[in-house]
Design a protein around this motif. Structure first.
Motif, PDB file in Angstrom:
ATOM      1  N   ALA A 187     -54.757 -23.919  14.322  1.00 21.10           N
ATOM      2  CA  ALA A 187     -55.305 -23.519  13.022  1.00 21.10           C
ATOM      3  C   ALA A 187     -56.558 -24.319  12.701  1.00 21.10           C
ATOM      4  O   ALA A 187     -57.560 -23.770  12.223  1.00 21.10           O
ATOM      5  CB  ALA A 187     -54.258 -23.724  11.928  1.00 21.10           C
ATOM      6  N   THR A 188     -56.521 -25.610  12.983  1.00 26.26           N
ATOM      7  CA  THR A 188     -57.664 -26.474  12.684  1.00 26.26           C
ATOM      8  C   THR A 188     -58.846 -26.117  13.566  1.00 26.26           C
ATOM      9  O   THR A 188     -59.984 -26.027  13.087  1.00 26.26           O
ATOM     10  CB  THR A 188     -57.270 -27.956  12.852  1.00 26.26           C
ATOM     11  OG1 THR A 188     -56.099 -28.217  12.076  1.00 26.26           O
ATOM     12  CG2 THR A 188     -58.384 -28.872  12.390  1.00 26.26           C
ATOM     13  N   LEU A 189     -58.596 -25.884  14.835  1.00 24.71           N
ATOM     14  CA  LEU A 189     -59.670 -25.492  15.752  1.00 24.71           C
ATOM     15  C   LEU A 189     -60.257 -24.144  15.352  1.00 24.71           C
ATOM     16  O   LEU A 189     -61.471 -23.930  15.390  1.00 24.71           O
ATOM     17  CB  LEU A 189     -59.147 -25.436  17.186  1.00 24.71           C
ATOM     18  CG  LEU A 189     -60.166 -25.058  18.256  1.00 24.71           C
ATOM     19  CD1 LEU A 189     -61.307 -26.061  18.301  1.00 24.71           C
ATOM     20  CD2 LEU A 189     -59.490 -24.962  19.617  1.00 24.71           C
ATOM     21  N   HIS A 190     -59.384 -23.244  14.942  1.00 23.30           N
ATOM     22  CA  HIS A 190     -59.821 -21.914  14.505  1.00 23.30           C
ATOM     23  C   HIS A 190     -60.762 -22.030  13.320  1.00 23.30           C
ATOM     24  O   HIS A 190     -61.860 -21.454  13.319  1.00 23.30           O
ATOM     25  CB  HIS A 190     -58.575 -21.106  14.123  1.00 23.30           C
ATOM     26  CG  HIS A 190     -58.694 -19.661  14.359  1.00 23.30           C
ATOM     27  ND1 HIS A 190     -58.932 -18.765  13.348  1.00 23.30           N
ATOM     28  CD2 HIS A 190     -58.596 -18.922  15.489  1.00 23.30           C
ATOM     29  CE1 HIS A 190     -58.975 -17.554  13.840  1.00 23.30           C
ATOM     30  NE2 HIS A 190     -58.776 -17.612  15.132  1.00 23.30           N
ATOM     31  N   VAL A 201     -65.519 -32.429   3.759  1.00 24.13           N
ATOM     32  CA  VAL A 201     -65.642 -33.577   4.668  1.00 24.13           C
ATOM     33  C   VAL A 201     -66.922 -33.482   5.487  1.00 24.13           C
ATOM     34  O   VAL A 201     -67.681 -34.452   5.591  1.00 24.13           O
ATOM     35  CB  VAL A 201     -64.398 -33.677   5.584  1.00 24.13           C
ATOM     36  CG1 VAL A 201     -64.601 -34.718   6.672  1.00 24.13           C
ATOM     37  CG2 VAL A 201     -63.167 -33.998   4.751  1.00 24.13           C
ATOM     38  N   ASP A 202     -67.165 -32.324   6.065  1.00 23.68           N
ATOM     39  CA  ASP A 202     -68.338 -32.142   6.914  1.00 23.68           C
ATOM     40  C   ASP A 202     -69.630 -32.426   6.143  1.00 23.68           C
ATOM     41  O   ASP A 202     -70.500 -33.162   6.614  1.00 23.68           O
ATOM     42  CB  ASP A 202     -68.332 -30.709   7.463  1.00 23.68           C
ATOM     43  CG  ASP A 202     -69.535 -30.400   8.308  1.00 23.68           C
ATOM     44  OD1 ASP A 202     -69.993 -31.274   9.050  1.00 23.68           O
ATOM     45  OD2 ASP A 202     -70.025 -29.265   8.231  1.00 23.68           O
ATOM     46  N   LEU A 213     -70.627 -35.490  14.773  1.00 27.93           N
ATOM     47  CA  LEU A 213     -69.773 -36.456  14.082  1.00 27.93           C
ATOM     48  C   LEU A 213     -69.077 -35.797  12.891  1.00 27.93           C
ATOM     49  O   LEU A 213     -67.869 -35.937  12.703  1.00 27.93           O
ATOM     50  CB  LEU A 213     -70.600 -37.661  13.622  1.00 27.93           C
ATOM     51  CG  LEU A 213     -69.862 -38.677  12.750  1.00 27.93           C
ATOM     52  CD1 LEU A 213     -68.755 -39.364  13.551  1.00 27.93           C
ATOM     53  CD2 LEU A 213     -70.833 -39.698  12.181  1.00 27.93           C
ATOM     54  N   ALA A 214     -69.839 -35.066  12.092  1.00 28.79           N
ATOM     55  CA  ALA A 214     -69.291 -34.433  10.891  1.00 28.79           C
ATOM     56  C   ALA A 214     -68.181 -33.436  11.229  1.00 28.79           C
ATOM     57  O   ALA A 214     -67.129 -33.423  10.582  1.00 28.79           O
ATOM     58  CB  ALA A 214     -70.407 -33.738  10.112  1.00 28.79           C
ATOM     59  N   LEU A 215     -68.400 -32.621  12.251  1.00 28.05           N
ATOM     60  CA  LEU A 215     -67.378 -31.641  12.633  1.00 28.05           C
ATOM     61  C   LEU A 215     -66.145 -32.328  13.214  1.00 28.05           C
ATOM     62  O   LEU A 215     -65.014 -31.893  12.972  1.00 28.05           O
ATOM     63  CB  LEU A 215     -67.957 -30.635  13.621  1.00 28.05           C
ATOM     64  CG  LEU A 215     -69.015 -29.689  13.046  1.00 28.05           C
ATOM     65  CD1 LEU A 215     -69.671 -28.879  14.156  1.00 28.05           C
ATOM     66  CD2 LEU A 215     -68.428 -28.777  11.982  1.00 28.05           C
ATOM     67  N   SER A 216     -66.340 -33.410  13.943  1.00 29.75           N
ATOM     68  CA  SER A 216     -65.204 -34.157  14.497  1.00 29.75           C
ATOM     69  C   SER A 216     -64.365 -34.785  13.396  1.00 29.75           C
ATOM     70  O   SER A 216     -63.126 -34.704  13.413  1.00 29.75           O
ATOM     71  CB  SER A 216     -65.700 -35.254  15.453  1.00 29.75           C
ATOM     72  OG  SER A 216     -66.370 -34.682  16.544  1.00 29.75           O
ATOM     73  N   VAL A 217     -65.022 -35.398  12.426  1.00 27.69           N
ATOM     74  CA  VAL A 217     -64.297 -36.004  11.302  1.00 27.69           C
ATOM     75  C   VAL A 217     -63.587 -34.920  10.501  1.00 27.69           C
ATOM     76  O   VAL A 217     -62.435 -35.089  10.083  1.00 27.69           O
ATOM     77  CB  VAL A 217     -65.253 -36.845  10.411  1.00 27.69           C
ATOM     78  CG1 VAL A 217     -64.558 -37.317   9.151  1.00 27.69           C
ATOM     79  CG2 VAL A 217     -65.805 -38.037  11.194  1.00 27.69           C
ATOM     80  N   ALA A 218     -64.251 -33.776  10.306  1.00 24.97           N
ATOM     81  CA  ALA A 218     -63.631 -32.665   9.573  1.00 24.97           C
ATOM     82  C   ALA A 218     -62.369 -32.184  10.276  1.00 24.97           C
ATOM     83  O   ALA A 218     -61.361 -31.884   9.620  1.00 24.97           O
ATOM     84  CB  ALA A 218     -64.629 -31.519   9.412  1.00 24.97           C
ATOM     85  N   VAL A 266     -59.543 -34.749   9.620  1.00 25.96           N
ATOM     86  CA  VAL A 266     -59.043 -34.707   8.242  1.00 25.96           C
ATOM     87  C   VAL A 266     -58.296 -33.403   7.961  1.00 25.96           C
ATOM     88  O   VAL A 266     -57.280 -33.404   7.245  1.00 25.96           O
ATOM     89  CB  VAL A 266     -60.203 -34.912   7.236  1.00 25.96           C
ATOM     90  CG1 VAL A 266     -59.735 -34.703   5.808  1.00 25.96           C
ATOM     91  CG2 VAL A 266     -60.804 -36.309   7.403  1.00 25.96           C
ATOM     92  N   ALA A 267     -58.751 -32.289   8.523  1.00 25.49           N
ATOM     93  CA  ALA A 267     -58.114 -30.997   8.245  1.00 25.49           C
ATOM     94  C   ALA A 267     -56.805 -30.800   9.010  1.00 25.49           C
ATOM     95  O   ALA A 267     -55.954 -30.022   8.575  1.00 25.49           O
ATOM     96  CB  ALA A 267     -59.074 -29.855   8.564  1.00 25.49           C
ATOM     97  N   PHE A 268     -56.626 -31.489  10.130  1.00 26.84           N
ATOM     98  CA  PHE A 268     -55.390 -31.324  10.909  1.00 26.84           C
ATOM     99  C   PHE A 268     -54.143 -31.594  10.069  1.00 26.84           C
ATOM    100  O   PHE A 268     -53.237 -30.751  10.025  1.00 26.84           O
ATOM    101  CB  PHE A 268     -55.413 -32.196  12.170  1.00 26.84           C
ATOM    102  CG  PHE A 268     -54.125 -32.135  12.940  1.00 26.84           C
ATOM    103  CD1 PHE A 268     -53.888 -31.099  13.824  1.00 26.84           C
ATOM    104  CD2 PHE A 268     -53.129 -33.085  12.760  1.00 26.84           C
ATOM    105  CE1 PHE A 268     -52.693 -31.016  14.530  1.00 26.84           C
ATOM    106  CE2 PHE A 268     -51.934 -33.023  13.456  1.00 26.84           C
ATOM    107  CZ  PHE A 268     -51.712 -31.986  14.343  1.00 26.84           C
TER     108      PHE A 268
END
Length: 193
Positions: free
Chosen positions: A11-14, A88-89, A115-120, A123-125
């Motif tokens: 879901a998070t990757l999607h 977050v992003d 970096l922003a997408l990785s942190v997002a 946090v979203a997981f």
């Protein structure tokens, strides 16, 4: 990885894939059109929601669910995840010095976006995991469509995620090449100064 964690990762990757496509497209349009940072961010966030919802709705429609019914479930399932990612992003992009002003041909922009997408994602997981534990979020779409692989990201999502990563890396490579092209050439060996 247990089934709920795999579903939360999927879901998070999607959501991340849809957000990344929308954000990068919005940033490219906003930069090319000379929009202000505020207008560019607004466009990017709007497109992130559009692409996030679209990537969740299309598989349901392809599985035989009516568009309106699929969209209704997707709105309920993905809104909190996409909202979390966008907050977050954009916060990370705003906090990285020079990221918003860097432009598309600057490595700072592309590194900051990665970096922003990785942190997002990180946090979203747990947000997606909590929703799934309550029978909400991505779990709602699983009840509508049986073609989705419950063990992890679908091939379609995985392929799109790889495409987004490749695009980000390509942008980084192009921006580094542009920086190197504009840098003064080092003096030739043995040349007088």
């Amino acid at each position: 990885m247990n089934a709920r964690n795999a579903m939360a990762a999927s879901a998070t990757l999607h959501c991340l894939t849809g957000c990344a496509i929308g954000e990068i497209l919005g940033l490219m349009i906003g930069t090319a059109a000379g929009f202000s940072n505020t207008a560019t961010i607004a466009l990017s966030v709007a497109l992130a929601f559009v692409f996030g919802y679209l990537l969740s709705t299309l598989p349901l429609v392809q599985g035989g669910v009516a568009f309106a019914a699929a969209l209704k479930v997707v709105l309920a399932a993905d809104t909190l995840s996409i909202l979390t990612m966008e907050v977050v992003d954009n916060a990370v992009m705003a906090l990285v010095p020079g990221a918003m002003e860097a432009g598309l041909v600057n490595p700072i922009f592309w590194l900051s976006m990665m970096l922003a997408l990785s942190v997002a994602f990180v946090v979203a997981f747990p947000v997606n995991r909590a929703l799934i534990d309550r029978g909400k979020g991505h779990a709602l779409t699983h009840g509508m469509h049986t073609g989705h692989d419950r063990r992890g990201p679908t091939l379609q999502t995985g392929t799109l995620a790889v495409g987004v990563i490749a695009f980000l890396l390509g942008g980084l490579v192009v921006s580094i090449a542009d920086e190197l092209e504009g840098a003064p050439a080092p003096p030739a060996h043995g040349a007088s100064r």
